[in-house]
Design an enzyme around this catalytic site. Structure first.
Site, short mmCIF file in Angstrom:
data_model
loop_
_atom_site.label_atom_id
_atom_site.label_comp_id
_atom_site.label_asym_id
_atom_site.label_seq_id
_atom_site.Cartn_x
_atom_site.Cartn_y
_atom_site.Cartn_z
N ASP A 85 0.86 -1.18 0.00
CA ASP A 85 0.00 0.00 0.00
C ASP A 85 0.90 1.23 0.00
O ASP A 85 1.49 1.58 1.02
CB ASP A 85 -0.92 -0.01 1.22
CG ASP A 85 -1.98 1.08 1.16
OD1 ASP A 85 -2.20 1.64 0.07
OD2 ASP A 85 -2.59 1.37 2.21
N ASP A 188 -1.89 12.52 -2.49
CA ASP A 188 -2.05 13.96 -2.59
C ASP A 188 -2.07 14.33 -4.07
O ASP A 188 -1.16 13.98 -4.81
CB ASP A 188 -0.89 14.66 -1.87
CG ASP A 188 -1.15 16.14 -1.68
OD1 ASP A 188 -1.42 16.83 -2.69
OD2 ASP A 188 -1.08 16.62 -0.54
N LYS A 192 -1.08 21.67 -9.10
CA LYS A 192 -0.37 22.60 -9.97
C LYS A 192 0.71 21.91 -10.80
O LYS A 192 1.40 21.02 -10.32
CB LYS A 192 0.25 23.72 -9.14
CG LYS A 192 -0.78 24.52 -8.37
CD LYS A 192 -0.12 25.54 -7.47
CE LYS A 192 -1.16 26.28 -6.64
NZ LYS A 192 -0.56 27.25 -5.72
#
Length: 375
Positions: A85, A188, A192
């Protein structure tokens, strides 16, 4: 995926349950799929853990590859297939997966080892005092390993503090058994373009996957951020599409289609940039990066590679102004995916959610999932 209903899960997510003098973490509260682990009781006396939601994976302290010298000291049987994981967050997912699969062994479920990899290093007030008085570590990875010990699955569940994009190949190269599954769940998103190098699924991760996975091995990708899911899928297709293919589970009956145009329409309908605004709104509702885990784990866990505090403190106006030019997208690299026609899996094929997944589905949100198989 989750056994509890949406209504009960939503209530549990919003209102932590009091347990004596200590507040039960919302991820462990009644109505959560993780309640069966009994971690509320295990946590008593361990103290609270404060976790920064974002770290910079490009920082120098995360550039040294992690090596495990003796796998026999980690697992009782290191010859078993390994489930990895990548970006395991607090670690509840692996514990629940291992526990349920152990319970299925009478149904000839193959035994496995489970490895959780996590980059975030918690910053804990009174950490030294707690460690001295309670005799337990205050960091996230060691706490997860303690959970595994308490639950009786420590012989085949292990957590390692590392940067996945730097360490995956070196870390797993010496594993004695077959590497059967790699999972990247809700990393995450790093919206950008200039933060592309901070994303967990880098070319190095794809290269490691194509070399380390055994034939028939799987890569499972999922995110509640459409563009993040597209980015991960496209990265694997571009750099490992010759050895990986979509699982047969990607059939019309078990998938749904979602296009950039639909994502843009959904954003316009809600009068906000969906990916960015959704994450920022949830972060404001459930605490900032330094808030205690009781409010943040279920919301933002299972995010592996993370951003620096400077990105975290961008105002919503600044982010919105940069969306058109800097939001990551599948067209970023001018790549046209043939896998896109296979759609996104409706259900989680693993049958066990992450903390983030449980929260998102309880709120009625979409999750974009891809399962790949090595030929």
């Amino acid at each position: 995926m989750c056994s509890s209903s949406t209504s009960s899960s939503t209530t549990a997510a919003k209102q932590p349950v009091k347990a004596g003098k200590q507040t039960t973490n919302l991820a462990d509260s009644e109505g959560s799929p993780f309640h069966e682990l009994g971690l509320a009781e295990v946590n008593e006396g361990m103290g609270r853990v404060r976790v920064r939601q974002h770290v910079n994976p490009l920082a120098s302290q995360y550039q040294q590859p992690t090596i495990i010298q003796d796998w026999a000291a980690v697992y009782a049987d290191p010859s078993l297939p390994l489930f990895v994981d990548m970006g395991c967050g607090p670690g509840r997912f692996l514990l629940l997966l291992a526990r349920r699969r152990q319970q299925q062994q009478q149904q000839q479920q193959q035994r496995m080892n489970y490895l959780g990899l996590e980059i975030r290093q918690p910053l804990v007030e009174r950490a030294s005092k707690w460690a001295e008085e309670l005799g337990v570590s205050s960091n996230l990875v060691e706490r997860a390993n303690k959970w595994a010990e308490e639950l009786g699955v420590s012989s085949n569940v292990h957590y390692e503090w590392t940067n996945v994009s730097v360490s995956l190949a070196a870390l797993l190269a010496a594993y004695p058994g077959p590497v059967s599954t790699l999972a990247a769940q809700f990393p995450d998103p790093h919206f950008k373009k200039r933060h592309k190098k901070r994303r967990m699924v880098q070319a190095s991760v794809v290269a490691a996957a194509r070399e380390l996975l055994v034939p028939g091995g799987q890569v499972f990708l999922q995110s509640d951020v459409y563009n993040a899911a597209v980015s991960m899928r496209d990265e694997f297709e571009q750099y490992a599409g010759d050895v990986l293919q979509l699982s047969p589970l990607h059939s019309p009956a078990s998938t749904f289609q979602w296009t950039p145009q639909q994502e843009a329409a959904a954003a316009a309908a809600s009068k906000q940039p969906s990916d960015v605004a959704r994450r920022q709104q949830q972060q404001q509702q459930h605490g900032d990066s330094s808030q205690e885990d009781s409010a943040s784990e279920a919301t933002f866990s299972s995010s592996s590679s993370s951003s620096s505090s400077s990105e975290q403190h961008d105002s919503s106006d600044d982010v919105a102004a940069e969306l058109d030019s800097e939001l990551l997208s599948s067209s970023e690299e001018q790549f046209v995916s043939s896998w896109a026609a296979g759609g996104w899996l409706v259900d989680n094929p693993l049958g066990v959610p992450t903390e983030r997944e449980h929260y998102v589905t309880a709120q009625g949100g979409k999750v974009f999932r891809v399962l790949l198989v090595k030929q």
